[in-house]
Design a protein around this motif. Structure first.
Motif, PDB file in Angstrom:
ATOM      1  N   ILE A 206       0.840  -1.196   0.000  1.00 52.39           N
ATOM      2  CA  ILE A 206       0.000   0.000   0.000  1.00 52.39           C
ATOM      3  C   ILE A 206       0.875   1.247   0.000  1.00 52.39           C
ATOM      4  O   ILE A 206       1.798   1.384   0.800  1.00 52.39           O
ATOM      5  CB  ILE A 206      -0.936   0.001   1.221  1.00 52.39           C
ATOM      6  N   ILE A 207       0.561   2.149  -0.914  1.00 52.97           N
ATOM      7  CA  ILE A 207       1.293   3.412  -1.047  1.00 52.97           C
ATOM      8  C   ILE A 207       0.474   4.577  -0.506  1.00 52.97           C
ATOM      9  O   ILE A 207       0.974   5.452   0.199  1.00 52.97           O
ATOM     10  CB  ILE A 207       1.640   3.685  -2.522  1.00 52.97           C
ATOM     11  N   LEU A 208      -0.805   4.574  -0.858  1.00 55.39           N
ATOM     12  CA  LEU A 208      -1.669   5.709  -0.556  1.00 55.39           C
ATOM     13  C   LEU A 208      -3.075   5.211  -0.246  1.00 55.39           C
ATOM     14  O   LEU A 208      -3.567   4.275  -0.875  1.00 55.39           O
ATOM     15  CB  LEU A 208      -1.726   6.658  -1.760  1.00 55.39           C
ATOM     16  N   ALA A 209      -3.720   5.869   0.729  1.00 53.87           N
ATOM     17  CA  ALA A 209      -5.123   5.593   1.030  1.00 53.87           C
ATOM     18  C   ALA A 209      -5.889   6.909   1.007  1.00 53.87           C
ATOM     19  O   ALA A 209      -5.334   7.975   1.310  1.00 53.87           O
ATOM     20  CB  ALA A 209      -5.255   4.924   2.397  1.00 53.87           C
ATOM     21  N   ARG A 210      -7.171   6.824   0.637  1.00 52.50           N
ATOM     22  CA  ARG A 210      -8.036   8.008   0.625  1.00 52.50           C
ATOM     23  C   ARG A 210      -9.335   7.673   1.341  1.00 52.50           C
ATOM     24  O   ARG A 210      -9.912   6.606   1.138  1.00 52.50           O
ATOM     25  CB  ARG A 210      -8.339   8.452  -0.812  1.00 52.50           C
ATOM     26  N   ALA A 211      -9.784   8.587   2.176  1.00 50.79           N
ATOM     27  CA  ALA A 211     -11.009   8.364   2.952  1.00 50.79           C
ATOM     28  C   ALA A 211     -11.877   9.622   2.910  1.00 50.79           C
ATOM     29  O   ALA A 211     -11.368  10.735   3.048  1.00 50.79           O
ATOM     30  CB  ALA A 211     -10.660   8.018   4.397  1.00 50.79           C
ATOM     31  N   TYR A 212     -13.199   9.432   2.723  1.00 46.31           N
ATOM     32  CA  TYR A 212     -14.113  10.558   2.540  1.00 46.31           C
ATOM     33  C   TYR A 212     -15.391  10.381   3.367  1.00 46.31           C
ATOM     34  O   TYR A 212     -15.957   9.286   3.405  1.00 46.31           O
ATOM     35  CB  TYR A 212     -14.548  10.678   1.072  1.00 46.31           C
ATOM     36  N   TRP A 213     -15.829  11.470   3.984  1.00 44.88           N
ATOM     37  CA  TRP A 213     -17.207  11.592   4.463  1.00 44.88           C
ATOM     38  C   TRP A 213     -17.659  13.015   4.162  1.00 44.88           C
ATOM     39  O   TRP A 213     -17.616  13.914   5.005  1.00 44.88           O
ATOM     40  CB  TRP A 213     -17.350  11.285   5.953  1.00 44.88           C
ATOM     41  N   ASN A 214     -18.049  13.246   2.922  1.00 49.51           N
ATOM     42  CA  ASN A 214     -18.518  14.550   2.483  1.00 49.51           C
ATOM     43  C   ASN A 214     -20.023  14.472   2.261  1.00 49.51           C
ATOM     44  O   ASN A 214     -20.500  13.669   1.451  1.00 49.51           O
ATOM     45  CB  ASN A 214     -17.830  14.967   1.177  1.00 49.51           C
ATOM     46  N   GLY A 215     -20.771  15.285   2.984  1.00 50.83           N
ATOM     47  CA  GLY A 215     -22.221  15.261   2.856  1.00 50.83           C
ATOM     48  C   GLY A 215     -22.824  16.596   3.207  1.00 50.83           C
ATOM     49  O   GLY A 215     -22.121  17.587   3.430  1.00 50.83           O
ATOM     50  N   SER A 216     -24.135  16.636   3.273  1.00 52.22           N
ATOM     51  CA  SER A 216     -24.839  17.864   3.594  1.00 52.22           C
ATOM     52  C   SER A 216     -24.844  18.097   5.098  1.00 52.22           C
ATOM     53  O   SER A 216     -24.438  17.232   5.877  1.00 52.22           O
ATOM     54  CB  SER A 216     -26.273  17.783   3.064  1.00 52.22           C
ATOM     55  N   ARG A 217     -25.296  19.257   5.493  1.00 49.48           N
ATOM     56  CA  ARG A 217     -25.369  19.596   6.906  1.00 49.48           C
ATOM     57  C   ARG A 217     -26.440  18.753   7.597  1.00 49.48           C
ATOM     58  O   ARG A 217     -27.546  18.601   7.078  1.00 49.48           O
ATOM     59  CB  ARG A 217     -25.693  21.071   7.073  1.00 49.48           C
ATOM     60  N   PRO A 218     -26.146  18.194   8.744  1.00 50.94           N
ATOM     61  CA  PRO A 218     -27.166  17.435   9.480  1.00 50.94           C
ATOM     62  C   PRO A 218     -28.105  18.377  10.228  1.00 50.94           C
ATOM     63  O   PRO A 218     -28.123  19.583   9.992  1.00 50.94           O
ATOM     64  CB  PRO A 218     -26.330  16.591  10.450  1.00 50.94           C
ATOM     65  N   TRP A 219     -28.844  17.810  11.145  1.00 53.73           N
ATOM     66  CA  TRP A 219     -29.841  18.567  11.897  1.00 53.73           C
ATOM     67  C   TRP A 219     -29.250  19.724  12.703  1.00 53.73           C
ATOM     68  O   TRP A 219     -28.105  19.686  13.126  1.00 53.73           O
ATOM     69  CB  TRP A 219     -30.582  17.627  12.846  1.00 53.73           C
ATOM     70  N   LEU A 220     -30.038  20.740  12.882  1.00 54.82           N
ATOM     71  CA  LEU A 220     -29.758  21.831  13.825  1.00 54.82           C
ATOM     72  C   LEU A 220     -30.988  22.004  14.700  1.00 54.82           C
ATOM     73  O   LEU A 220     -32.115  22.008  14.202  1.00 54.82           O
ATOM     74  CB  LEU A 220     -29.473  23.135  13.088  1.00 54.82           C
ATOM     75  N   ARG A 221     -30.786  22.143  15.998  1.00 52.66           N
ATOM     76  CA  ARG A 221     -31.908  22.263  16.926  1.00 52.66           C
ATOM     77  C   ARG A 221     -31.917  23.646  17.574  1.00 52.66           C
ATOM     78  O   ARG A 221     -30.931  24.045  18.201  1.00 52.66           O
ATOM     79  CB  ARG A 221     -31.834  21.166  17.988  1.00 52.66           C
ATOM     80  N   GLN A 222     -33.012  24.331  17.413  1.00 52.81           N
ATOM     81  CA  GLN A 222     -33.127  25.687  17.935  1.00 52.81           C
ATOM     82  C   GLN A 222     -33.197  25.678  19.465  1.00 52.81           C
ATOM     83  O   GLN A 222     -33.681  24.737  20.083  1.00 52.81           O
ATOM     84  CB  GLN A 222     -34.394  26.345  17.376  1.00 52.81           C
ATOM     85  N   ARG A 223     -32.709  26.745  20.046  1.00 49.27           N
ATOM     86  CA  ARG A 223     -32.816  26.920  21.495  1.00 49.27           C
ATOM     87  C   ARG A 223     -34.279  27.134  21.872  1.00 49.27           C
ATOM     88  O   ARG A 223     -34.980  27.927  21.258  1.00 49.27           O
ATOM     89  CB  ARG A 223     -31.979  28.119  21.951  1.00 49.27           C
ATOM     90  N   GLN A 224     -34.729  26.407  22.879  1.00 49.13           N
ATOM     91  CA  GLN A 224     -36.113  26.504  23.312  1.00 49.13           C
ATOM     92  C   GLN A 224     -36.217  27.343  24.594  1.00 49.13           C
ATOM     93  O   GLN A 224     -35.273  27.374  25.390  1.00 49.13           O
ATOM     94  CB  GLN A 224     -36.682  25.108  23.567  1.00 49.13           C
TER      95      GLN A 224
END
Length: 450
Positions: A206-224
């Motif tokens: 093995i010479i090189l490895a590539r790893a990805y987790w590229n995605g959209s923004r997950p949840w956001l929860r407003q202050r209550q």
């Protein structure tokens, strides 16, 4: 690992669970486990589970545990910081396995100390699925209580937590307690076959490895209204380092773990860059929305790592490895020679790792085997944390230095009420301060440079 023992080698799972508890209490066991599977019919071998963390992943893990075959499994206790989550989990589990949940009101626990009350019940195993920052404290307490453990990834949010998990993992081995970690790709048959071929030399060195987790923004929860600061941060846990360890730790750990698995080792250093493009998110938390890291392994192999949660961008959740004789699309379960010809394609072997990891765990328990995934779960968590340290500081961060300095983001054991002060303080305008590469700040100082 085989998961199909012969009947003559298969003791009762209750015997295994019982003897694990005896070991945890310090009692000596004489002779091998040798109870027939016929004992299952008597009902004395039921595996009783306590669920700590009743969100979507915890509820899903509980249902997957109940989906396993070969003997009886029951949910006997539930705990979460929100009463609504406990109620929702009870409904969700009952909807699929009404006959496998036995949780009266006195075994429904609400609050930051709920995990302690679950551990006081007679459950044999706990599922740990709270925000990751609490995982080391909960895991250590479960081991001390003599419970077998399934814990979700990542297993910590800071270096001190990683060290705590490593220490508790060693204790679990001494007590003969099973430890499973929710890095489910290691249980997907297509991944297992692909990794095995790579390790056998199918693509050369093995010479090189590539790893990805590229995605959209997950949840956001407003202050209550009426929320304390601690309550808001725990409710919005993904966006606070002391709770999630950043999305590189919470999500990208899966891909980093696959490369560590292939390498049968862990990086010795990391350097990289990252930041927050959408400054509007500073009112929800403190983490970056993108990271790029170059990891180096002891033999000189490089892994390039990308992760981001930005809408409208190129998405990819995958792993690739390049060698002297070919390459592998690991997530695609294909291995190619130097000319690009497909040598192996394992894509039809299936990939439901979330369910398979429970099938494998309970098959082991019922056969008297004692799996322990704690060490590689902790070290792949450390890989993600190492990358976060590199992007936050803008420096080369050494694995050994970081582990030795044992930095901590919160005193989790003492945080037992929403009324207590939060580990992270908002600014005057209600937003949160991000790390500044090249400068560091507070807990984000550079290991070895203090």
């Amino acid at each position: 690992m085989s998961h199909s023992p012969s009947k003559s080698d298969s003791p009762s799972r209750r015997d295994f669970i019982r003897q694990s508890g005896l070991l945890a209490a310090g009692a000596a066991i004489a002779g091998p486990l040798a109870v027939s599977r016929s004992a299952h019919a008597a009902g004395s071998d039921t595996i009783k589970i306590g669920l700590i963390g009743c969100g979507g992943r915890g509820t899903g893990a509980a249902i997957q545990a109940l989906n396993t075959s070969g003997g009886e499994v029951k949910i006997v206790a539930l705990a979460d910081v929100k009463e609504s989550s406990v109620a929702q989990a009870h409904r969700g589990i009952s909807g699929q396995h009404k006959d496998k949940i036995d949780v009266p009101n006195e075994r429904k626990f609400v609050g930051l100390d709920g995990y302690q009350k679950v551990l006081e019940t007679d459950c044999d195993m706990v599922i740990l699925a709270t925000p990751p920052g609490f995982r080391p404290t909960h895991f250590e307490a479960a081991v001390n209580a003599g419970k077998n453990v399934f814990m979700e990834k990542p297993v910590a949010a800071d270096v001190a937590g990683v060290n705590q998990v490593l220490k508790a993992t060693a204790e679990a081995k001494k007590k003969n307690l099973a430890v499973a970690v929710g890095l489910q790709r290691r249980h997907e048959r297509k991944y297992m076959e692909t990794v095995a071929k790579i390790q056998e030399g199918a693509i050369g060195d093995i010479i090189l490895a590539r790893a990805y987790w590229n995605g959209s923004r997950p949840w956001l929860r407003q202050r209550q209204p009426g929320m304390t600061e601690t309550q808001f941060q725990i409710n919005n846990w993904y966006y606070f380092n002391w709770l999630s360890g950043d999305h590189i730790n919470e999500q990208h750990i899966h891909n980093l773990d696959v490369i560590n698995w292939i390498k049968n080792g862990y990086p010795v250093e990391a350097q990289g860059m990252g930041g927050l493009v959408n400054q509007n998110e500073t009112k929800y938390g403190e983490i970056f929305d993108h990271h790029f890291i170059e990891y180096k392994y002891a033999d000189g192999t490089i892994m390039y790592s990308q992760c981001r949660h930005q809408p409208g961008c190129w998405n990819s959740v995958a792993e690739y490895v390049h060698g002297t004789k070919g390459r592998a699309d690991v997530s695609g379960s294909k291995i190619y020679d130097e000319a690009g010809k497909v040598l192996h394609d394992f894509g039809k072997l299936g990939g439901d790792g979330h369910q398979q990891e429970h099938h494998d765990l309970f098959a082991d328990l019922r056969a008297g085997r004692v799996p322990n995934e704690g060490e590689w779960g902790a070290k792949s968590t450390m890989t993600a944390i190492l990358g976060r340290m590199a992007t936050y500081t803008g420096q080369v961060v050494k694995w050994d230095n970081a582990l030795r300095e044992n930095s901590s983001l919160a005193d989790y054991q003492k945080l037992l009420s929403f009324d207590q002060e939060a580990p992270v303080k908002p600014l005057a305008d209600g937003s949160y301060l991000q790390p500044i590469p090249g400068k560091g700040m507070g807990s984000f100082s550079v290991p070895g440079k203090s």
